[in-house]
Scaffold this active site. Structure first.
Site, mmCIF file in Angstrom:
data_model
loop_
_atom_site.group_PDB
_atom_site.id
_atom_site.type_symbol
_atom_site.label_atom_id
_atom_site.label_comp_id
_atom_site.label_asym_id
_atom_site.label_seq_id
_atom_site.Cartn_x
_atom_site.Cartn_y
_atom_site.Cartn_z
ATOM 1 N N HIS A 33 -22.805 9.252 -6.040
ATOM 2 C CA HIS A 33 -23.677 8.726 -7.148
ATOM 3 C C HIS A 33 -24.748 9.719 -7.463
ATOM 4 O O HIS A 33 -25.862 10.123 -6.903
ATOM 5 C CB HIS A 33 -24.554 7.503 -6.185
ATOM 6 C CG HIS A 33 -25.817 6.451 -6.896
ATOM 7 N ND1 HIS A 33 -25.191 5.796 -8.033
ATOM 8 C CD2 HIS A 33 -26.989 6.447 -7.024
ATOM 9 C CE1 HIS A 33 -26.191 5.183 -8.370
ATOM 10 N NE2 HIS A 33 -27.480 5.488 -8.024
ATOM 11 N N SER B 100 -28.662 4.807 -12.985
ATOM 12 C CA SER B 100 -28.890 3.954 -11.805
ATOM 13 C C SER B 100 -29.646 2.749 -12.220
ATOM 14 O O SER B 100 -29.447 1.889 -13.132
ATOM 15 C CB SER B 100 -29.140 4.466 -10.464
ATOM 16 O OG SER B 100 -29.008 3.760 -9.335
ATOM 17 N N ASP C 54 -18.747 6.482 -5.641
ATOM 18 C CA ASP C 54 -20.115 6.176 -5.531
ATOM 19 C C ASP C 54 -20.505 4.937 -4.513
ATOM 20 O O ASP C 54 -19.829 3.915 -4.397
ATOM 21 C CB ASP C 54 -20.618 5.506 -6.918
ATOM 22 C CG ASP C 54 -22.105 5.411 -7.011
ATOM 23 O OD1 ASP C 54 -22.869 4.925 -5.886
ATOM 24 O OD2 ASP C 54 -22.599 5.269 -8.444
#
Length: 227
Positions: free
Chosen positions: A202, A117, A171
């Site tokens: 995610h 991320s 996600d």
């Protein structure tokens, strides 16, 4: 610049290679440390894992709450989500950590840089900008900062370095299309990127962990017995 603090997971014997793994927003170096045994890497590979802690800063989209973050997020609009100044500051801090590892005797081509991320944003930012070649890059559930500046700022050191990009098809935080855009942008620029997607949100999943393990072994296990 003070060196980033980190969680240090050392191999049983001599260190022959290092993976530097950057966490996501609001997490810490402790968040991904438990993944090391799940990767089931051969002890003979001598791979040390370093999980740096991002600094604590106010994050705009979270009401200015202070948390560990590699950069501020002022809007969820992906075009402007990554605060460029913050990205560059964190990229410099991670580069200083890599420089220290190299100065301590780890060849740059025995280092893999990984990130999830926000950590993946820093990883992809450094991919074309590092002044030395790494063994590989891993970018998970992430996107690209400053894509319009890639051509002007990219160096050639890691043009041929393998890059593993993984993303969840479900996600809700970083849309699949954002990861695909980063992949396509680097591919068009001549980088050696690969793309994998998984039925997950995610996060990471068992299949992705298995493929990360294979990637790390392909990049770091070769010649390990000779070192």
């Amino acid at each position: 610049m003070a060196l980033l603090p980190f969680v240090d997971v050392k191999p049983q014997g001599e260190t022959k290679a290092v993976v530097v793994w950057l966490h996501g927003l609001g997490d810490s170096g402790h968040g991904f440390a438990p993944i090391v045994p799940e990767l089931r890497l051969p002890a003979a590979a001598g791979i040390r894992f370093i999980f740096p802690h991002a600094p604590e800063i106010p994050v705009t989209v979270n009401g200015g709450m202070r948390m560990r973050a590699w950069y501020d997020i002022k809007t969820m609009d992906l075009t402007n989500r990554a605060d460029e100044e913050g990205v560059r500051q964190s990229a410099a801090a991670v580069t200083a950590l890599l420089d220290k590892l190299i100065a301590d005797g780890i060849p740059s081509e025995r280092i893999v840089l990984a990130g999830f991320s926000q950590g993946g944003v820093i990883t992809l930012h450094l991919l074309p900008r590092l002044p030395y070649k790494l063994a590989g890059f891993i970018a998970l559930s992430t996107y690209m900062a400053c894509p319009d500046k890639l051509t002007a700022e990219m160096l050639s050191h890691n043009k041929a370095t393998p890059v593993f990009i993984g993303h969840g098809t479900q996600d809700p935080v970083v849309p699949l299309a954002a990861g695909q855009q980063a992949y396509q942008t680097f591919k068009a620029a001549g980088f050696k990127v690969s793309w994998q997607d998984y039925r997950m949100p995610h996060s990471v999943c068992a299949q992705e962990i298995d493929e990360i393990s294979r990637f790390l072994q392909s990049r770091l296990l070769q010649h390990a017995e000779e070192l």
